[in-house]
Design a protein around this motif. Structure first.
Motif: not given
Length: 278
Positions: A160-172
């Motif tokens: 997972v590239f990125g650890y943002g609020l909208l995508t990365g964090r919840p996706a991880v």
């Protein structure tokens, strides 16, 4: 190659069609309210897309826009007022908002039972604890794609590239909870391509044009691109689509890939929250 390109518009249309049937049959009388701050053209476009989807399935849609010189307390007070309004079924804040505001405090004014984006601290707490009845729209979009194509996550390697609020964090979190071995890649990661080229699944939500090159992708990998950029007047994602699409097993284009599914997921969440309250 067409069979490996995920048609997000088609998938979204199917979901919205099903929601329209539920809405009409259940006489749900739904109303979704957007909150935005400032006059950013990109944000207005995203809100307009959601408004169009709402109209297509018979859901009332309103937008409360605040000027950048508005006070944070006024914005929070208005969100709390909307949350207490019985006719308002769901609320979301279109992000990002100007840096002068505390985004977290504004998002936290939305109660979990009306938080269609799952972004308030209370709603996120439920999601990370496995107690939420809905998923963040980005995660729900990935789930929809994987279910449609029969992709199992157990034993798979995901990057997972990125650890943002909208995508990365919840996706991880969701990928790991679903049985995948997940590697998070950010701007500080050394040799990101060395990590991603062994992944069966790549999810990216950074917002950087051509971040992911052909040599960084394993042949046959599933590539889900949440990136959104404008280069020379053309929309594009984080992935070098022309090159990576020749190597991936499945890939979302930009535009027309995961974006429409995310919008459909917002309305799916709205219906689920309303039905659970009733």
């Amino acid at each position: 190659m067409a069979d490996k390109i995920i048609d997000g518009r088609k998938i979204a249309a199917e979901i919205l069609g099903q929601l329209k049937t539920k809405n009409v049959a259940g006489k749900l009388k739904l109303r979704l309210t957007a909150v935005s701050v400032g006059a950013d053209g990109k944000l207005r476009k995203f809100i307009e897309l959601k408004k169009r989807a709402a109209e297509n399935i018979g859901i009332e849609f309103n937008c409360r826009n605040f000027k950048t010189n508005s006070s944070q307390s006024n914005i929070i007070s208005e969100i709390k007022r909307l949350a207490c309004t019985k006719s308002v079924s769901g609320i979301f804040v279109e992000l990002p908002i100007p840096k002068k505001f505390n985004t977290g405090k504004i998002l936290n004014a939305i109660p979990p039972e009306k938080d269609v984006d799952v972004l308030s601290a209370a709603a996120q707490g439920k999601f990370f604890a496995g107690e939420s009845s809905i998923l963040p729209p980005a995660v729900e979009a990935v789930k929809i794609i994987f279910e449609k194509y029969g992709i199992s996550l157990k034993g798979k390697r995901a990057a997972v590239f990125g650890y943002g609020l909208l995508t990365g964090r919840p996706a991880v979190h969701w990928l790991a909870a679903s049985g995948a071995a997940v590697t998070t890649i950010n701007e500080f990661t050394k040799n990101p391509g060395g990590l991603s080229k062994n992944a069966d699944i790549i999810v990216s939500g950074v917002g950087k044009h051509d971040l992911i090159k052909r040599e960084m992708v394993k042949r046959g990998a599933v590539v889900v691109d949440f990136g959104y950029n404008t280069v020379n007047g053309k929309l594009c994602g984080d992935v070098d689509f022309a090159a990576v699409s020749k190597k991936a097993g499945l890939i979302t284009p930009v535009p027309g890939g995961v974006g429409p599914i995310v919008i459909a997921a917002v309305f799916q969440n709205l219906v689920k929250l309303t039905v659970s309250k009733n």
